[in-house]
Motif scaffolding. Structure first.
Motif, PDB file in Angstrom:
ATOM      1  N   ALA A  29       0.813  -1.214   0.000  1.00  0.00           N
ATOM      2  CA  ALA A  29       0.000   0.000   0.000  1.00  0.00           C
ATOM      3  C   ALA A  29       0.847   1.264   0.000  1.00  0.00           C
ATOM      4  O   ALA A  29       0.451   2.279  -0.573  1.00  0.00           O
ATOM      5  CB  ALA A  29      -0.931   0.002   1.211  1.00  0.00           C
ATOM      6  N   THR A  39      -1.680  -3.838   2.659  1.00  0.00           N
ATOM      7  CA  THR A  39      -3.102  -4.045   2.890  1.00  0.00           C
ATOM      8  C   THR A  39      -3.350  -5.545   2.760  1.00  0.00           C
ATOM      9  O   THR A  39      -3.108  -6.125   1.693  1.00  0.00           O
ATOM     10  CB  THR A  39      -3.953  -3.276   1.855  1.00  0.00           C
ATOM     11  N   ASP A  45      -9.389  -2.714   7.670  1.00  0.00           N
ATOM     12  CA  ASP A  45      -8.598  -1.511   7.417  1.00  0.00           C
ATOM     13  C   ASP A  45      -7.934  -1.063   8.714  1.00  0.00           C
ATOM     14  O   ASP A  45      -8.398  -1.373   9.813  1.00  0.00           O
ATOM     15  CB  ASP A  45      -9.487  -0.381   6.888  1.00  0.00           C
ATOM     16  N   HIS A  46      -6.860  -0.311   8.585  1.00  0.00           N
ATOM     17  CA  HIS A  46      -6.185   0.253   9.751  1.00  0.00           C
ATOM     18  C   HIS A  46      -6.702   1.672   9.970  1.00  0.00           C
ATOM     19  O   HIS A  46      -6.910   2.404   8.993  1.00  0.00           O
ATOM     20  CB  HIS A  46      -4.666   0.262   9.532  1.00  0.00           C
ATOM     21  N   GLY A  51      -1.997   0.345   5.684  1.00  0.00           N
ATOM     22  CA  GLY A  51      -2.282  -1.087   5.730  1.00  0.00           C
ATOM     23  C   GLY A  51      -2.053  -1.640   7.121  1.00  0.00           C
ATOM     24  O   GLY A  51      -1.331  -1.047   7.925  1.00  0.00           O
ATOM     25  N   GLU A  91      -0.628  -3.435  14.316  1.00  0.00           N
ATOM     26  CA  GLU A  91      -0.271  -3.919  12.988  1.00  0.00           C
ATOM     27  C   GLU A  91       0.307  -5.320  13.083  1.00  0.00           C
ATOM     28  O   GLU A  91       0.785  -5.752  14.132  1.00  0.00           O
ATOM     29  CB  GLU A  91       0.710  -2.968  12.293  1.00  0.00           C
TER      30      GLU A  91
END
Length: 190
Positions: A29, A39, A45-46, A51, A91
């Protein structure tokens, strides 16, 4: 910290469900100065980042590279190994290099201490020079191993681009380092 389980329940649930070593696919991304965002196909989604997946530079490739764009490009499809859930940034820490065998280990299987190789000088440092002996492998010739007579500076003896003969003096599989000697090589005395 970006937020706890109550703030981003879907993201927390997804990240907590991942297991070390699991393979995750997605699309690059963004390439930033500190790493690469991905992503993920199956992830949410973050809230802040491009991503949910993140690859640090150290996990991009076994080979030396100048910039991340030498390895990946935005929009590229990638499959990575999941390393860990970074619960501070929310993440998935990923490794692209884990998808390929470590070329250093294969190289170490094919050589022995005392073996003579040829290579090209790639870098001069105050304590010696780096010599590339295969496309993916460089080793260090310490200053004291450059020549039979001591030198103050590596540039007194060799220059970047010089082809030299070297002898393998040490192989450290854990640290992925190769120690070399030019002084001990039979076909390149100076």
């Amino acid at each position: 910290m970006i937020g706890g389980p109550s703030e981003h329940p879907e993201l927390w649930a997804f990240l907590e469900s991942l297991r070390c070593g699991e393979l995750l696919s997605g699309t690059v991304a963004a390439i930033e100065r500190f790493g690469v965002f991905v992503t993920l196909d199956d992830g949410p989604d973050h809230p802040l980042f491009p991503g949910v997946g993140f690859i640090s530079f150290a996990e991009l490739s076994w080979q030396h590279f100048e910039t991340a764009s030498d390895i990946v490009r935005v929009g590229q499809r990638v499959t990575c190994e999941f390393l860990q859930f970074d619960d501070w940034n929310l993440e998935a820490r990923l490794s692209l290099k884990a998808m390929r065998p470590d070329p250093f280990q294969a190289f170490a299987d094919s050589i022995v201490v005392g073996q003579e190789l040829r290579g090209r000088v790639t870098k001069l440092v105050p304590f010696g020079v780096f010599v590339q002996v295969t496309d993916a492998i460089e080793g260090l010739v310490h200053l004291r191993e450059l020549a039979g007579t001591p030198a103050e500076d590596p540039s007194d003896l060799v220059h970047v681009g010089d082809e030299v003969a070297v002898v393998v003096t040490g192989i450290d599989r854990r640290r992925r380092t190769l120690s070399l000697s030019r002084r001990q090589a039979s076909s390149d005395h100076r």
